[in-house]
Design an enzyme around this catalytic site. Structure first.
Site: not given
Length: 587
Positions: A37-38, A75, A79, A137, A139, A227, A333-334, A388
């Protein structure tokens, strides 16, 4: 009758021996997809980052390391695309609910849930005999029928939020009342010794060991590292003492130099300047420098902690004899997260109420709300620009590693690839299969020919990769890129860059090459119409939308208390007035 018997015997016997049997069908590979994540393009050790990630690095060494892989700038859309192989607007998850403008709420493609006809990779692999497992996660929708079990996962332990605390069962921002964890779509609690990366791996290993040991599996691990809040066990954070003391300007330049040494960017490529409103490291007081250096130490420690637990998963697969027939995917994701936690008094008040602190003491440990902020995000994104939320290279160009069964060893791939390509690639490696009933087709492309050295590219010079999330957009065709970044870090203007010479996006070529500008603009217009893009309203600002949504959520959450408090206050005032009148009448 004798002739029939003779024929049967002849079929099974050759010269008195059993006839050779056909080779058994090759076992379908297992899939382990791990999303960070991130994480920035160069965060991992395999890409030249400071964090120690030996287990992920080993996967890269025996597989393929991509240098031009693109995701979306946020994100949930990433995903959705990764799990379905479809453009984010076609999935229903065009952006994240936290930044959705009023004008888009409930519109097709903007329902913030996987819409009817959108089949996940889990749903496509189950008919092929796969066990489908998910931890971490999610989301991708919060209503009935939106969680993993409803989308093809046999077992899942999922967080239905953009993030949460990594040490405790609690929310990380005012938008959420709590941390909504679910096991198999039923509300669940976390263990007392919870740490996110450890738990995500532990739970996945438990699921892997259940059921038919001979059946192939698809395991989707969606880590919460890195994250916000950035949190890590102190023994990992301690490994980076002094590493970031020179500050974000120095770290940014160092990553840029390593990128040139590794050939990620041309030797004469320019580094994008820091935005004028960003703080030079030398302008910070010494105490503030210590705080920010410590936050980046925790960031690296959190990546190392995640990698440590990835190593435990790999060892588990080896010990159970499943490693050699497993394909691994590692990506982000980013790009890196620019948000700060020390500039908004409302957020500070919420932190105080929820047991969070921003202090140096205990940074990254339980109760700490660490972050890296925009300047460190710029440094982490180096040699690219921004981070991001945005369509700049720093927001959408992320690490991507594939390795394992049936793939080549130890190669670097400089060809373009996109997040929608993951699902069709894994489905192809599994042998393909019929479309689920009513399923919409994938828009991504299989990377198998590229991974096996059968082709140099799956996207030719005339093929455009187009990305749009909340007005932040990119059209990448051949060497050129047309991009637009929204407020608060952009100005909503389209700009044209030659990525082969200027991957830092420093020189706008719109006026110099109007024909290329027009061609990429036409590509975007066609894409927008094809997938149903809704343009954001004039003056759209994602930070303002996060604030608006958080306030609305809190008003809804506390309305009963406010109403009850108002009634109680009214009763008290009425009682005081009545008492005053009675006393006045007696007087």
């Amino acid at each position: 009758m004798r002739i029939l018997v003779a024929a049967i015997v002849a079929f099974f016997l050759v010269d008195g021996e059993a006839a050779p049997q056909a080779d058994p069908a090759p076992a379908r590979p297992n899939f382990v997809v791990m999303i960070i994540d991130d994480a920035a393009f160069m965060d991992l050790g395999a890409y030249g980052g400071e964090a120690r990630t030996p287990n992920i690095d080993a996967l890269a060494a025996r597989g393929a390391l991509f240098t031009r892989y693109y995701s979306s700038p946020l994100c949930s859309p990433s995903r959705a695309m990764l799990l379905t192989g479809m453009d984010n607007h076609l999935t229903g998850v065009s952006t994240i609910p936290e930044v959705l403008p009023r004008e888009h709420e409930g519109q097709p493609g903007y329902t913030m849930r996987l819409e009817p006809g959108v089949a996940t990779l889990a749903e496509r692999l189950k008919p092929l005999g796969y066990r489908t497992l998910m931890t971490g996660k999610w989301h991708l929708g919060s209503g009935e029928g939106d969680l993993p079990k409803a989308h093809g996962f046999d077992r899942s332990f999922a967080l239905d939020a953009s993030g949460a605390d990594n040490w405790e069962d609690k929310s990380y921002m005012p938008y959420y009342a709590d941390a909504p964890w679910y096991e198999d779509d039923v509300p669940a609690s976390l263990p007392d010794d919870f740490y996110s990366s450890e738990f995500i791996v532990d739970q996945m290993m438990t699921y892997m060991d259940e059921g038919d040991a001979e059946a192939p599996f698809f395991a989707y691990l969606a880590f919460m590292a890195v994250h916000i809040p950035v949190q890590a066990p102190p023994e990992f954070t301690a490994n980076y003492a002094g590493v970031y003391d020179a500050g974000w300007d120095a770290t940014r330049a160092a990553r840029w130099e390593r990128a040139k040494e590794r050939g990620y960017v041309p030797a004469d490529a320019a580094l994008a300047p820091m935005p004028a409103n960003f703080r030079p490291w030398d302008s910070l007081p010494a105490e503030e420098q210590k705080l920010y250096a410590a936050r980046m130490q925790v960031n690296a420690g959190m990546l190392e902690a995640m990698d440590h637990h990835v190593g435990r998963l790999i060892e588990h697969l080896k010990s159970t004899g499943r490693y050699d027939n497993t394909v691994f995917v590692v990506t982000s994701d980013n790009g890196p997260e620019p948000s700060r936690g020390d500039t908004d008094p409302r957020l500070k008040f919420w932190m105080d109420l929820n047991g969070y602190h921003l202090d140096l003491e205990g940074m990254g440990e339980k109760g700490s709300w660490a972050f890296i902020g925009p300047e460190w995000a710029m440094a982490a994104a180096s040699p690219h620009d921004k981070f991001k939320f945005l369509g700049s290279e720093g927001g959408i160009r992320v690490p991507f590693i594939m390795s394992g069964a049936g793939l080549g060893e130890g190669g670097r791939v400089d060809a373009r690839a996109f997040v929608t390509d993951v699902a069709p690639t894994l489905l192809a490696l599994a042998g393909g299969g019929p479309e689920p009933d009513g399923a919409k087709p994938m828009t991504g492309r299989s990377l198998v020919p590229l991974l096996r050295g059968e082709t140099d590219a799956v996207y030719g010079p005339d093929d455009a990769i187009v990305i749009e999330v909340s007005g932040n957009a990119a059209v990448i065709k051949g060497d050129y890129k047309l991009t637009r970044n929204q407020l608060p870090h952009g100005d909503a203007r389209w700009r044209l860059y030659d990525l082969s010479k200027d991957p830092g996006e420093t020189t706008d070529l719109s006026a110099s090459f109007p024909e290329i500008y027009d061609d990429l603009s036409t590509e975007y217009a066609a894409y927008s119409k094809r997938v149903g893009v809704l343009e954001v309203p004039e003056g759209y600002n994602s930070l303002d939308e996060v604030t608006r949504h958080s306030l609305v959520r809190q008003q809804e959450r506390y309305r009963p208390y406010l109403i009850g408090g108002g009634i109680a206050l009214f009763a008290i005032i009425a009682g005081v007035v009545l008492l005053w009148r009675r006393r006045k009448q007696k007087a």
